[in-house]
Structures are given as structure tokens and as C-alpha cells.
Design an enzyme around this catalytic site. Structure first.
Site, mmCIF file in Angstrom:
data_model
loop_
_atom_site.group_PDB
_atom_site.id
_atom_site.type_symbol
_atom_site.label_atom_id
_atom_site.label_comp_id
_atom_site.label_asym_id
_atom_site.label_seq_id
_atom_site.Cartn_x
_atom_site.Cartn_y
_atom_site.Cartn_z
ATOM 1 N N VAL A 62 0.834 -1.201 0.000
ATOM 2 C CA VAL A 62 0.000 0.000 0.000
ATOM 3 C C VAL A 62 0.870 1.253 0.000
ATOM 4 O O VAL A 62 1.890 1.309 0.703
ATOM 5 C CB VAL A 62 -0.892 0.029 1.276
ATOM 6 C CG1 VAL A 62 -1.729 1.290 1.342
ATOM 7 C CG2 VAL A 62 -1.778 -1.202 1.355
ATOM 8 N N CYS A 63 0.451 2.271 -0.771
ATOM 9 C CA CYS A 63 1.061 3.604 -0.687
ATOM 10 C C CYS A 63 -0.051 4.630 -0.844
ATOM 11 O O CYS A 63 -1.214 4.331 -0.597
ATOM 12 C CB CYS A 63 2.171 3.777 -1.728
ATOM 13 S SG CYS A 63 1.588 3.880 -3.422
ATOM 14 N N ARG A 64 0.277 5.844 -1.244
ATOM 15 C CA ARG A 64 -0.735 6.886 -1.359
ATOM 16 C C ARG A 64 -1.679 6.628 -2.526
ATOM 17 O O ARG A 64 -2.889 6.681 -2.381
ATOM 18 C CB ARG A 64 -0.069 8.263 -1.514
ATOM 19 C CG ARG A 64 -1.056 9.428 -1.451
ATOM 20 C CD ARG A 64 -0.359 10.756 -1.653
ATOM 21 N NE ARG A 64 0.079 10.934 -3.028
ATOM 22 C CZ ARG A 64 -0.681 11.399 -4.019
ATOM 23 N NH1 ARG A 64 -1.929 11.748 -3.785
ATOM 24 N NH2 ARG A 64 -0.203 11.523 -5.229
ATOM 25 N N GLY A 66 -0.787 4.096 -5.300
ATOM 26 C CA GLY A 66 -0.555 2.816 -5.964
ATOM 27 C C GLY A 66 0.732 2.723 -6.760
ATOM 28 O O GLY A 66 1.112 1.642 -7.192
ATOM 29 N N MET A 90 -4.043 4.626 -0.663
ATOM 30 C CA MET A 90 -4.817 5.212 0.431
ATOM 31 C C MET A 90 -5.820 6.253 -0.072
ATOM 32 O O MET A 90 -6.794 6.554 0.618
ATOM 33 C CB MET A 90 -3.890 5.812 1.491
ATOM 34 C CG MET A 90 -3.099 4.774 2.279
ATOM 35 S SD MET A 90 -4.125 3.558 3.158
ATOM 36 C CE MET A 90 -4.779 4.575 4.497
#
Length: 98
Positions: A62-64, A66, A90
Site C-alpha cells: 500500500v502507498c498513497r 498505488g 490510500m
């Protein structure tokens, strides 16, 4: 590269499934809120921390948005790990955060 939506991750957690989620954002981003149970390993440290991961388990990255998690997913796949990118990151997450 395998992908999963934020909604699918949320539904699996709501059903009580134990997921291995790794948040690859920077510390200041994670401080603003992360998925409960997610482990924080910044993208730049994945290479050095991967020996702490279990190749028999699947990891959801997971990141901000993708992008970074996509890079982490590809890197781990190339090292023989089972990794899935949470598409949309996110920004698409509507579930609980801590």
C-alpha cells in the site's frame, strides 16, 4: 503484477481475514493515518527489510496512490515473494485508519 482494490482489502478485513499489509509510504504520510494492522516499511527500506518477510505468505502493498506500492510489489515478486499491489492506494481507502 497482481492487484487488489482498496474495497476488496476492506471487505476481507471486515470478514475477519488476517492480511499481511505493508505500507511503503514515508513516516510523515503514515503518521496521518494507516490501515490498522499494516506494517510500515518505507519503499527505500524494502530491500533491507525483505529478509524479515516470509516467502510463504502473501503481502498486500500500500502507498498513497498505488505507484510506489506497485514498484515494491514488482521488486518483491522478482525476489520470490508473493506480493499484491493495492490499486489506488490510500486515496481509494474508505475503511478505518489508525
Amino acid at each position: 503484477m497482481k492487484e487488489i482494490t482498496a474495497k476488496e482489502v476492506e471487505q476481507r478485513l471486515e470478514q475477519g481475514e488476517k492480511l499481511n499489509i505493508i505500507d511503503v509510504r514515508e513516516a510523515d504520510e503514515v503518521a496521518a493515518g494507516k490501515i490498522p494492522e499494516a506494517i510500515h516499511i518505507p519503499l527505500g527500506l524494502i530491500e533491507f527489510k525483505m529478509n524479515e518477510l516470509d516467502k510463504s505468505k502473501e503481502y498486500i502493498m500500500v502507498c498513497r496512490s498505488g505507484g510506489r506500492s506497485g514498484r515494491a510489489t514488482q521488486f518483491l515478486e522478482n525476489q520470490g515473494y508473493k506480493a499484491v499491489n493495492m490499486a489506488g492506494g490510500m486515496l481509494d481507502w474508505e475503511g478505518n485508519i489508525e
